[in-house]
Design a protein around this motif. Structure first.
Motif, mmCIF file in Angstrom:
data_model
loop_
_atom_site.group_PDB
_atom_site.id
_atom_site.type_symbol
_atom_site.label_atom_id
_atom_site.label_comp_id
_atom_site.label_asym_id
_atom_site.label_seq_id
_atom_site.Cartn_x
_atom_site.Cartn_y
_atom_site.Cartn_z
ATOM 1 N N ALA A 135 11.181 -8.266 20.474
ATOM 2 C CA ALA A 135 11.843 -7.337 21.397
ATOM 3 C C ALA A 135 12.958 -6.582 20.694
ATOM 4 O O ALA A 135 13.284 -5.444 21.066
ATOM 5 N N GLU A 136 13.544 -7.148 19.671
ATOM 6 C CA GLU A 136 14.626 -6.513 18.917
ATOM 7 C C GLU A 136 14.091 -5.496 17.902
ATOM 8 O O GLU A 136 14.816 -4.624 17.442
ATOM 9 N N MET A 137 12.812 -5.593 17.531
ATOM 10 C CA MET A 137 12.216 -4.684 16.538
ATOM 11 C C MET A 137 11.854 -3.356 17.186
ATOM 12 O O MET A 137 11.794 -3.240 18.403
ATOM 13 N N LYS A 138 11.535 -2.434 16.305
ATOM 14 C CA LYS A 138 10.977 -1.180 16.789
ATOM 15 C C LYS A 138 9.591 -1.472 17.320
ATOM 16 O O LYS A 138 8.889 -2.335 16.799
ATOM 17 N N THR A 139 9.176 -0.703 18.296
ATOM 18 C CA THR A 139 7.907 -0.969 18.973
ATOM 19 C C THR A 139 6.726 -0.869 18.011
ATOM 20 O O THR A 139 5.833 -1.722 18.019
ATOM 21 N N GLN A 140 6.693 0.151 17.141
ATOM 22 C CA GLN A 140 5.574 0.336 16.218
ATOM 23 C C GLN A 140 5.525 -0.800 15.201
ATOM 24 O O GLN A 140 4.450 -1.327 14.909
ATOM 25 N N ASP A 141 6.665 -1.227 14.697
ATOM 26 C CA ASP A 141 6.695 -2.325 13.724
ATOM 27 C C ASP A 141 6.220 -3.624 14.367
ATOM 28 O O ASP A 141 5.457 -4.380 13.768
ATOM 29 N N ALA A 142 6.670 -3.874 15.577
ATOM 30 C CA ALA A 142 6.237 -5.083 16.286
ATOM 31 C C ALA A 142 4.734 -5.054 16.510
ATOM 32 O O ALA A 142 4.044 -6.067 16.330
ATOM 33 N N ALA A 143 4.178 -3.888 16.875
ATOM 34 C CA ALA A 143 2.736 -3.765 17.121
ATOM 35 C C ALA A 143 1.958 -3.996 15.835
ATOM 36 O O ALA A 143 0.919 -4.669 15.843
ATOM 37 N N ASP A 144 2.432 -3.438 14.714
ATOM 38 C CA ASP A 144 1.743 -3.617 13.438
ATOM 39 C C ASP A 144 1.724 -5.097 13.028
ATOM 40 O O ASP A 144 0.702 -5.594 12.548
ATOM 41 N N ILE A 145 2.847 -5.777 13.193
ATOM 42 C CA ILE A 145 2.908 -7.192 12.798
ATOM 43 C C ILE A 145 2.044 -8.044 13.732
ATOM 44 O O ILE A 145 1.310 -8.922 13.280
ATOM 45 N N LEU A 146 2.106 -7.784 15.020
ATOM 46 C CA LEU A 146 1.333 -8.583 15.986
ATOM 47 C C LEU A 146 -0.170 -8.453 15.760
ATOM 48 O O LEU A 146 -0.908 -9.412 15.972
ATOM 49 N N THR A 147 -0.648 -7.297 15.312
ATOM 50 C CA THR A 147 -2.092 -7.122 15.114
ATOM 51 C C THR A 147 -2.625 -8.034 14.019
ATOM 52 O O THR A 147 -3.816 -8.304 13.962
ATOM 53 N N ASP A 151 -5.410 -13.665 18.475
ATOM 54 C CA ASP A 151 -5.299 -13.184 19.856
ATOM 55 C C ASP A 151 -4.486 -14.159 20.709
ATOM 56 O O ASP A 151 -3.704 -13.740 21.564
ATOM 57 N N GLU A 152 -4.661 -15.450 20.505
ATOM 58 C CA GLU A 152 -3.941 -16.470 21.292
ATOM 59 C C GLU A 152 -2.432 -16.340 21.083
ATOM 60 O O GLU A 152 -1.657 -16.373 22.040
ATOM 61 N N ASP A 153 -2.024 -16.135 19.841
ATOM 62 C CA ASP A 153 -0.596 -16.000 19.554
ATOM 63 C C ASP A 153 -0.037 -14.711 20.129
ATOM 64 O O ASP A 153 1.083 -14.679 20.661
ATOM 65 N N ILE A 154 -0.811 -13.624 20.028
ATOM 66 C CA ILE A 154 -0.369 -12.343 20.591
ATOM 67 C C ILE A 154 -0.162 -12.484 22.099
ATOM 68 O O ILE A 154 0.856 -12.052 22.644
ATOM 69 N N ILE A 155 -1.128 -13.117 22.759
ATOM 70 C CA ILE A 155 -1.035 -13.306 24.216
ATOM 71 C C ILE A 155 0.180 -14.152 24.554
ATOM 72 O O ILE A 155 0.926 -13.851 25.481
ATOM 73 N N GLY A 156 0.422 -15.219 23.809
ATOM 74 C CA GLY A 156 1.571 -16.079 24.046
ATOM 75 C C GLY A 156 2.884 -15.337 23.911
ATOM 76 O O GLY A 156 3.795 -15.493 24.724
ATOM 77 N N ILE A 157 2.988 -14.509 22.893
ATOM 78 C CA ILE A 157 4.231 -13.762 22.661
ATOM 79 C C ILE A 157 4.414 -12.683 23.726
ATOM 80 O O ILE A 157 5.499 -12.521 24.290
ATOM 81 N N LEU A 158 3.330 -11.941 24.031
ATOM 82 C CA LEU A 158 3.434 -10.859 25.012
ATOM 83 C C LEU A 158 3.754 -11.385 26.421
ATOM 84 O O LEU A 158 4.504 -10.754 27.157
ATOM 85 N N THR A 159 3.201 -12.534 26.778
ATOM 86 C CA THR A 159 3.489 -13.096 28.109
ATOM 87 C C THR A 159 4.918 -13.602 28.199
ATOM 88 O O THR A 159 5.477 -13.667 29.291
ATOM 89 N N ALA A 160 5.541 -13.913 27.068
ATOM 90 C CA ALA A 160 6.927 -14.378 27.075
ATOM 91 C C ALA A 160 7.905 -13.201 27.120
ATOM 92 O O ALA A 160 9.088 -13.384 27.377
ATOM 93 N N MET A 161 7.429 -11.993 26.870
ATOM 94 C CA MET A 161 8.287 -10.805 26.878
ATOM 95 C C MET A 161 8.385 -10.246 28.290
ATOM 96 O O MET A 161 7.584 -10.556 29.157
ATOM 97 N N GLU A 162 9.339 -9.348 28.439
ATOM 98 C CA GLU A 162 9.417 -8.605 29.694
ATOM 99 C C GLU A 162 8.242 -7.632 29.722
ATOM 100 O O GLU A 162 7.775 -7.162 28.680
ATOM 101 N N SER A 163 7.783 -7.313 30.912
ATOM 102 C CA SER A 163 6.545 -6.538 31.042
ATOM 103 C C SER A 163 6.652 -5.132 30.435
ATOM 104 O O SER A 163 5.690 -4.640 29.838
ATOM 105 N N ASP A 164 7.797 -4.471 30.524
ATOM 106 C CA ASP A 164 7.901 -3.120 29.969
ATOM 107 C C ASP A 164 7.863 -3.137 28.436
ATOM 108 O O ASP A 164 7.263 -2.259 27.803
#
Length: 190
Positions: A135-147, A151-164
């Protein structure tokens, strides 16, 4: 008749009546006869036999004894049944105590299960920590790293974030990968 003669006859009759009454008492075994009478051949044989009153009472005595024996037998049965009843009652009380203990233990275990369900697991806590970092990173950098994660880890991290924030990161990801992750998120939540 003269008076002394009448007195003698009355005396003899009185003696005969008393002797006859005594004889009947001896005959019916209401009074024990003198041993002298029992030794006489004719009288002794009659007095030594059972009298009609005695033969009538013998079946009653036997029946009375049978009833006494039956009562004693039933009392023994009652005692045994009372002992069994007391044993069953003790066993029932022990099982009630054991049942109450098991219910208390089960309630405690259910409380522990609820606590475990409510508290995040180690992996969930890690996802929450990672979600704060992303959440502290830039959106594009976070997206690049998450890819580059599973999939399980991405889902876990995204569900722990705020929806926006999760929506912005999904927008910056490869659209096919974002759609696949979204499908998996829908399956997990349903």
């Amino acid at each position: 008749m003269n008076k002394p003669f009448k007195a003698i006859i009355l005396g003899i009759l009185a003696l005969l009546l008393m002797g006859g009454g005594y004889g009947l008492l001896v005959y019916f075994n209401l009074v024990k006869g003198p041993a002298v009478l029992l030794d006489l051949p004719v009288v002794g044989s009659k007095l030594g036999q059972d009298s009609p009153a005695r033969t009538l009472s013998d079946p009653l005595i036997e029946e009375n004894q049978k009833l006494k024996d039956r009562i004693a037998s039933r009392e023994k049965q009652i005692t045994k049944l009372e002992k069994k009843s007391a044993d069953f009652e003790k066993q029932w009380k022990r099982s009630e105590i054991e049942r109450e203990n098991l219910q208390e233990e089960m309630a405690g275990l259910n409380d522990q299960i609820q606590e475990l369900k409510a508290s995040p697991t180690g992996k969930q806590m890690t996802y929450q920590d990672m979600a704060r970092y992303y959440a502290e990173m830039k959106t594009q950098d976070a997206a690049d790293i998450l890819t580059r994660l599973s999939d399980e880890d991405i889902i876990g991290i995204l569900t722990a974030m705020e929806s926006d924030q999760a929506a912005e990161i999904l927008q910056k990801m490869n659209h096919d990968r974002a759609a696949a992750i979204t499908k998996k998120m829908l399956n997990v939540s349903s």
